[in-house]
Design a protein around this motif. Structure first.
Motif, short mmCIF file in Angstrom:
data_model
loop_
_atom_site.label_atom_id
_atom_site.label_comp_id
_atom_site.label_asym_id
_atom_site.label_seq_id
_atom_site.Cartn_x
_atom_site.Cartn_y
_atom_site.Cartn_z
N TRP A 1 42.95 -28.95 -9.62
CA TRP A 1 42.36 -27.85 -10.25
C TRP A 1 41.35 -27.42 -9.93
N ALA A 2 40.35 -28.27 -9.56
CA ALA A 2 39.14 -27.79 -9.02
C ALA A 2 39.16 -27.02 -7.64
N PHE B 1 32.21 -21.20 -8.15
CA PHE B 1 32.15 -21.18 -9.49
C PHE B 1 31.41 -22.32 -9.92
N PHE B 2 31.61 -23.60 -9.34
CA PHE B 2 31.08 -24.79 -9.72
C PHE B 2 29.54 -24.80 -9.65
N GLN B 3 29.29 -24.16 -8.29
CA GLN B 3 27.90 -24.37 -7.96
C GLN B 3 27.06 -23.41 -9.00
N THR B 4 27.62 -22.08 -9.29
CA THR B 4 26.94 -21.41 -10.29
C THR B 4 26.94 -21.87 -11.70
N LEU B 5 27.89 -22.60 -12.00
CA LEU B 5 27.98 -22.91 -13.41
C LEU B 5 27.05 -24.34 -13.49
N ALA B 6 26.62 -25.20 -12.51
CA ALA B 6 26.00 -26.26 -12.52
C ALA B 6 24.36 -25.81 -12.79
N MET C 1 37.18 -19.59 -19.24
CA MET C 1 36.79 -20.32 -18.31
C MET C 1 35.84 -21.36 -18.73
N PRO C 2 35.34 -22.60 -18.06
CA PRO C 2 34.56 -23.51 -18.51
C PRO C 2 33.29 -22.61 -18.36
#
Ligand code: CO
Length: 213
Positions: free
Chosen positions: A14-15, A25-30, A56-57
């Protein structure tokens, strides 16, 4: 199976898929979350908040409990609401229940399941408050569906009555409280017509959405 390897395999796939579709995506959300919605829903495994609205998360702040109850002494729910409204500054609070809710059904049947009976007592209070509306429905499925709707309206009303929402409105913060129902039979959401954006709206909205259901 102690370590549930398939779940970790699913997670890695998934990731990787998300990162391939949306690089970074994950870097921005972090860095931070900036959800506009607070979702108060049922813990039922069939009603996952972000999935059913295809978001989305990072897009929905979520609190779930059995039968999407908003109890004025529940520090867990109130803390989620306070953080969402005061700190995250969400613009919408959505109480989303669902047809076929096991908690609502158990409350209506007055089943004895254990500790949870005390939690479900709040739904029995809703049923007693609206005993006439329910008693005119002979079919138990229709009565259960009606109580699901009435419970959502009552919990959305409870959201409006919290100090958190009252204070937000009195300082002029943009905040709308909604009551929605999800149908597990077809995957579709329905707006129950409860939509309050100011203290002056609350009783009118409550009465109108009750009259419509
Ligand atoms: Co439920």
């Amino acid at each position: 199976m102690r370590v549930l390897p398939h779940i970790f395999a699913n997670n890695r796939a998934w990731a990787e898929r998300i990162e391939a579709e949306r690089p970074g995506f994950f870097q921005t959300l972090a860095q931070q979350q900036n959800p506009k919605l607070l979702w108060i829903g049922c813990a039922d495994s069939r009603v996952p908040a972000t999935e059913i609205v295809d978001m989305m998360p990072g897009e929905i702040f979520v609190h779930r409990n059995v039968a999407n109850l908003v109890v004025h002494t529940d520090l867990n729910c109130l803390s989620v609401m306070q953080f969402a409204v005061d700190v995250l500054q969400v613009e919408h609070v959505i109480v989303c229940g669902h047809y076929g809710c096991g908690g609502v059904r158990a409350a209506l049947q007055q089943s004895r399941l254990g500790l949870i009976d005390n939690w479900l007592r709040h739904i029995q209070d809703v049923a007693e408050k609206h005993a006439h509306r329910l008693s005119i429905l002979e079919d138990v499925e229709l009565r259960t569906a009606k109580l699901c709707e009435l419970n959502i309206i009552e919990q959305a009303f409870n959201v409006c009555q919290t100090t958190i929402v009252q204070d937000a409105w009195s300082r002029g913060q943009m905040l709308t409280v909604h009551g929605w129902v999800y149908d597990i039979h077809d995957g579709l959401l329905q707006d129950l017509g409860f939509c309050a954006s100011a203290q002056d709206d609350v009783h009118t909205v409550y009465a109108a959405s009750l009259a419509a259901h």
